[in-house]
Design a protein around this motif. Sequence first.
Motif, PDB file in Angstrom:
ATOM      1  N   TRP A  28       0.832  -1.198   0.000  1.00 44.13           N
ATOM      2  CA  TRP A  28       0.000   0.000   0.000  1.00 44.13           C
ATOM      3  C   TRP A  28       0.866   1.247   0.000  1.00 44.13           C
ATOM      4  CZ3 TRP A  28      -4.328  -0.965   4.166  1.00 44.13           C
ATOM      5  CH2 TRP A  28      -5.218  -1.925   3.670  1.00 44.13           C
ATOM      6  N   THR A  29       0.508   2.178  -0.879  1.00 43.53           N
ATOM      7  CA  THR A  29       1.219   3.454  -0.919  1.00 43.53           C
ATOM      8  C   THR A  29       0.696   4.376   0.185  1.00 43.53           C
ATOM      9  OG1 THR A  29      -0.352   4.475  -2.434  1.00 43.53           O
ATOM     10  CG2 THR A  29       1.550   3.319  -3.428  1.00 43.53           C
TER      11      THR A  29
ATOM     12  N   SER B   1      -0.310   7.336  -0.343  1.00 44.95           N
ATOM     13  CA  SER B   1      -1.498   7.958  -0.925  1.00 44.95           C
ATOM     14  C   SER B   1      -2.744   7.123  -0.640  1.00 44.95           C
ATOM     15  CB  SER B   1      -1.312   8.124  -2.439  1.00 44.95           C
ATOM     16  OG  SER B   1      -2.493   8.584  -3.041  1.00 44.95           O
ATOM     17  N   ARG B   2      -2.640   5.828  -0.844  1.00 39.45           N
ATOM     18  CA  ARG B   2      -3.779   4.943  -0.612  1.00 39.45           C
ATOM     19  C   ARG B   2      -4.213   4.997   0.852  1.00 39.45           C
ATOM     20  NH1 ARG B   2      -6.242   0.904   1.598  1.00 39.45           N
ATOM     21  NH2 ARG B   2      -7.264  -0.692   0.369  1.00 39.45           N
TER      22      ARG B   2
ATOM     23  N   ARG C  59      -5.875   8.453   1.785  1.00 38.64           N
ATOM     24  CA  ARG C  59      -7.199   8.642   1.207  1.00 38.64           C
ATOM     25  C   ARG C  59      -8.209   7.606   1.697  1.00 38.64           C
ATOM     26  NH1 ARG C  59      -7.938  12.002  -2.773  1.00 38.64           N
ATOM     27  NH2 ARG C  59      -9.553  10.713  -3.712  1.00 38.64           N
ATOM     28  N   ARG C  60      -7.866   6.340   1.613  1.00 35.55           N
ATOM     29  CA  ARG C  60      -8.844   5.274   1.863  1.00 35.55           C
ATOM     30  C   ARG C  60      -8.956   4.869   3.330  1.00 35.55           C
ATOM     31  NH1 ARG C  60      -7.468   1.414  -3.281  1.00 35.55           N
ATOM     32  NH2 ARG C  60      -7.475   3.083  -4.818  1.00 35.55           N
TER      33      ARG C  60
ATOM     34  N   GLU D  87      -5.331  11.344  -6.123  1.00 35.46           N
ATOM     35  CA  GLU D  87      -4.753  10.231  -6.863  1.00 35.46           C
ATOM     36  C   GLU D  87      -4.963  10.532  -8.334  1.00 35.46           C
ATOM     37  OE1 GLU D  87      -6.521   6.573  -5.505  1.00 35.46           O
ATOM     38  OE2 GLU D  87      -5.148   6.451  -3.821  1.00 35.46           O
TER      39      GLU D  87
ATOM     40  N   GLY E  34      -0.392   8.207 -10.497  1.00 30.89           N
ATOM     41  CA  GLY E  34       0.109   7.002  -9.852  1.00 30.89           C
ATOM     42  C   GLY E  34       1.566   6.704 -10.173  1.00 30.89           C
TER      43      GLY E  34
ATOM     44  N   CYS F 299      -0.623  14.367  -5.658  1.00 30.44           N
ATOM     45  CA  CYS F 299      -0.701  13.683  -4.364  1.00 30.44           C
ATOM     46  C   CYS F 299       0.381  14.132  -3.393  1.00 30.44           C
ATOM     47  CB  CYS F 299      -0.596  12.175  -4.586  1.00 30.44           C
ATOM     48  SG  CYS F 299       1.028  11.653  -5.192  1.00 30.44           S
TER      49      CYS F 299
ATOM     50  N   CYS G  34       2.120   8.911  -3.873  1.00 29.64           N
ATOM     51  CA  CYS G  34       1.841   7.703  -4.653  1.00 29.64           C
ATOM     52  C   CYS G  34       3.104   6.878  -4.892  1.00 29.64           C
ATOM     53  CB  CYS G  34       1.192   8.044  -5.997  1.00 29.64           C
ATOM     54  SG  CYS G  34       2.306   8.825  -7.203  1.00 29.64           S
TER      55      CYS G  34
END
Length: 167
Positions: free
Chosen positions: A28-29, A31-32, A35-36, A45, A48, A55, A67
């Motif tokens: 997992w980045t 960024s992920r 955000r998530r 995002e 990528g 990002c 990212c």
Amino acid sequence: MKSEEPATPNIRLTVNGETRALRVQPHWTLSRVLRREFGLTGAKEACGEGACGACTVLVDGVATPSCMILAVEQEGKSIVTIEGLSKNGVLHPIQEAWLEEYGAQCGFCSPGMIMSALGLLAKTPDPDEEQIKEALGGNLCICSNYEHIIAAVKSAARKMAKEASHG
């Protein structure tokens, strides 16, 4: 043979001054996760691939495309997102300058541009236009609003200098 899922490390990230623990997949980045997992959607995002700057966040004060880095590698580092700039509903001087100088058109690039500019201003409080262009070189604005963005960075530098002298 049975394929094994990678272990899910339990990590602690300090984001906008708050330490949070979570389990992540090793791939997992940042960024992920921002955000998530944390709901911090200011860092966009987009490509990528670290090519657009949408990002960008500050990692230990350095503007970094989120990212392109793994969340598990950020343990012990200070991460600041666009959401961490305003305090008690008061905009950071760079955010004020962005509004006053019309730095945002569609606004998609603004969080990344602002964070890149803030990284510059932290190490170069009074940058010239070439230094600003260099610092923002990894950020793309599809609206081509660069003239206003550069003016916003210059204005932010003045605001931050004034604030520091009264601080």
